[in-house]
Design an enzyme around this catalytic site. Structure first.
Site, PDB file in Angstrom:
ATOM      1  N   LYS A 202       3.670  13.168   7.244  1.00  0.00           N
ATOM      2  CA  LYS A 202       4.582  13.084   6.100  1.00  0.00           C
ATOM      3  C   LYS A 202       5.254  14.436   5.799  1.00  0.00           C
ATOM      4  CE  LYS A 202       4.101   8.684   5.211  1.00  0.00           C
ATOM      5  NZ  LYS A 202       3.387   8.164   6.389  1.00  0.00           N
TER       6      LYS A 202
HETATM    7  C1  LIG Z   1       5.891   3.114   3.487  1.00  0.00           C
HETATM    8  C2  LIG Z   1       4.462   3.563   3.538  1.00  0.00           C
HETATM    9  N1  LIG Z   1       3.655   3.270   2.510  1.00  0.00           N
HETATM   10  C3  LIG Z   1       2.377   3.658   2.481  1.00  0.00           C
HETATM   11  C4  LIG Z   1       1.829   4.381   3.511  1.00  0.00           C
HETATM   12  C5  LIG Z   1       0.394   4.744   3.459  1.00  0.00           C
HETATM   13  O1  LIG Z   1       0.185   6.121   3.360  1.00  0.00           O
HETATM   14  P1  LIG Z   1      -1.283   6.718   3.529  1.00  0.00           P
HETATM   15  O2  LIG Z   1      -1.537   6.867   4.992  1.00  0.00           O
HETATM   16  O3  LIG Z   1      -1.245   8.040   2.820  1.00  0.00           O
HETATM   17  O4  LIG Z   1      -2.226   5.764   2.881  1.00  0.00           O
HETATM   18  C6  LIG Z   1       2.625   4.727   4.605  1.00  0.00           C
HETATM   19  C7  LIG Z   1       2.057   5.513   5.710  1.00  0.00           C
HETATM   20  O5  LIG Z   1       2.598   5.707   6.758  1.00  0.00           O
HETATM   21  C8  LIG Z   1       3.976   4.309   4.627  1.00  0.00           C
HETATM   22  O6  LIG Z   1       4.781   4.595   5.664  1.00  0.00           O
END
Ligand SMILES: Cc1ncc(COP(=O)(O)O)c(C=O)c1O
Length: 404
Positions: A202
């Site tokens: 990210k």
């Molecule tokens: C659109 C979206 N929402 C939520 C997430 C979840 O993030 P995390 O890995 O921090 O839980 C991601 C992860 O790639 C994502 O692309």
């Protein structure tokens, strides 16, 4: 051919012309000596788990996005889960979620015993189409979850006014959207709760991590308590010199707290968030300039008056003009030592959603169509000008080789 096989074609695909010497990964995090020193300081401090650093990270993050409260957790998935719980989403409720998103956005709705109702995307931005949300609202709808695809804000004014008319909560999935702005308002200070990700790929990272921001003090307290077993005091309040051993269980909660090691990295990364953003903006501008002259490539559309985080740069292939599929295009880029990805296979095409919730490809026709055409190109601050030029050259050469 089954849809999965059709699109995961990773066979070697011949690509002529120059090949880069070294493989360019799809993503490499930007970790510098300050980041490393910040984590080492915590390791030496004697306090590893949620404490001062996590609290400082929450404060700085809330200031950065302009929210009253920020609750640090160990993923955006965790943030979305406790946000839905704080918002009162539960068994039998429905939540509007775009189909063009990652697994996390909808699975957290299922965690709550509620139903994700999938909505199609706009063909250009790939964000949820506000015009299609209203038709999906029923008496059971409790919330809308806009996902700022690739880092571009959804049309929040339209979504907020729909939510106001129907008495719905807005829980934003801003996993891609730091930093971003819709009109005058920063993402993180618009919806009822906004959830960010600090996953390794990210725009800033803590390895794994997330943050929920809100102006609602009651919900912030509830999310904080839920993030640590539903107990009334975190470890800092119990084990530090000022603390007391006593705590009470207020709800059955989760183990979602962020460690101080991760928070120290987050604090250090947050300071560089704008400079990382400037680097990604430069890369996206270089790509868009170069690909504007290639009719076989559709560049990402950017709405006026938004600040796009440019977490992802997603091109669409004009397949009618090409003699290769998206899978073959990706394989040809790999032959040229360029890493790519696909964001996303829309949720309504996945076996679980087809089997359990009866979704068909025709339920979200734009997402189904676009899915066959999308390719995410590398975009991260560690890329040199030569890396960016290599990606452009490789895309251009493959298009020249395979144009109709
Ligand atoms: C659109 C979206 N929402 C939520 C997430 C979840 O993030 P995390 O890995 O921090 O839980 C991601 C992860 O790639 C994502 O692309």
């Amino acid at each position: 051919m089954h849809i999965d096989q059709q699109y995961t074609d990773t066979a070697v695909w011949p690509a002529c012309g120059r090949v880069r010497g070294e493989f360019l990964p799809f993503h490499v995090p930007s970790i510098d000596d300050d980041d490393i020193a910040a984590v080492v300081d915590v390791l030496k401090s004697g306090w590893l788990t949620t404490g001062n650093k996590a609290h400082q990270f929450e404060q700085r993050f809330a200031e950065f996005v302009g929210a009253k409260h920020a609750v640090a957790v160990n993923s955006a998935t965790a943030a979305l889960h406790i946000a839905l719980e704080a918002a009162g989403v539960g068994r039998g409720d429905e939540v509007i979620v775009p189909s063009m998103t990652f697994a996390a956005s909808a699975e957290v709705v299922l965690y709550r015993g509620a139903r994700p109702v999938l909505v199609d995307c706009q063909a250009d931005t790939l964000n949820i189409d506000p015009a299609q949300i209203a038709a999906k609202i029923t008496p059971r709808t409790k919330a809308i979850m806009p996902v700022h695809f690739a880092g571009q804000p959804c049309e929040m004014a339209a979504i907020q006014s729909l939510a106001a008319v129907h008495g719905l909560k807005v829980i934003e999935d801003a996993a891609h959207a730091l930093p971003a702005r819709d009109g005058a308002r920063r993402i993180g200070a618009i919806g009822d709760v906004t959830c960010f990700s600090f996953y390794a790929t990210k725009t800033i990272t803590t390895g794994e991590g997330g943050m929920a921001t809100t102006d609602n003090s009651e919900w912030a307290n509830k999310m904080r308590v839920l993030s640590l077993h539903g107990i009334s005091h975190d470890a800092w309040n119990r084990y530090s010199a000022e603390g007391s051993w006593y705590y009470e269980i207020l709800y059955p909660g989760y183990k979602y707290n962020l460690t101080d090691m991760a928070a120290a990295l987050g604090l250090s990364q947050l300071e560089k968030c704008r400079s990382f953003w400037n680097a990604r903006r430069r890369i996206s501008a270089a790509y868009s300039r170069a690909f504007a002259e290639i009719p076989e490539i559709r560049v990402p559309a950017c709405r006026a008056d938004v600040e796009h985080a440019w977490h992802l740069y997603v091109i669409q292939l004009e397949l009618e003009r090409l003699r290769l599929s998206r899978g073959q295009f990706i394989a040809a880029l790999k032959e040229k030592n360029i890493g790519t990805s696909v964001h996303f296979m829309p949720l309504h095409l996945h076996p679980y959603y087809r089997r359990e919730l009866n979704y068909q490809p025709s339920d979200c026709p734009t997402a189904s169509r676009v899915y066959e055409r999308i390719v995410s190109l590398p975009i991260y601050p560690k890329m040199s000008d030569a890396d960016v030029a290599d990606v452009i050259d490789a895309v251009r050469a493959i298009v020249m080789q395979y144009r109709r």
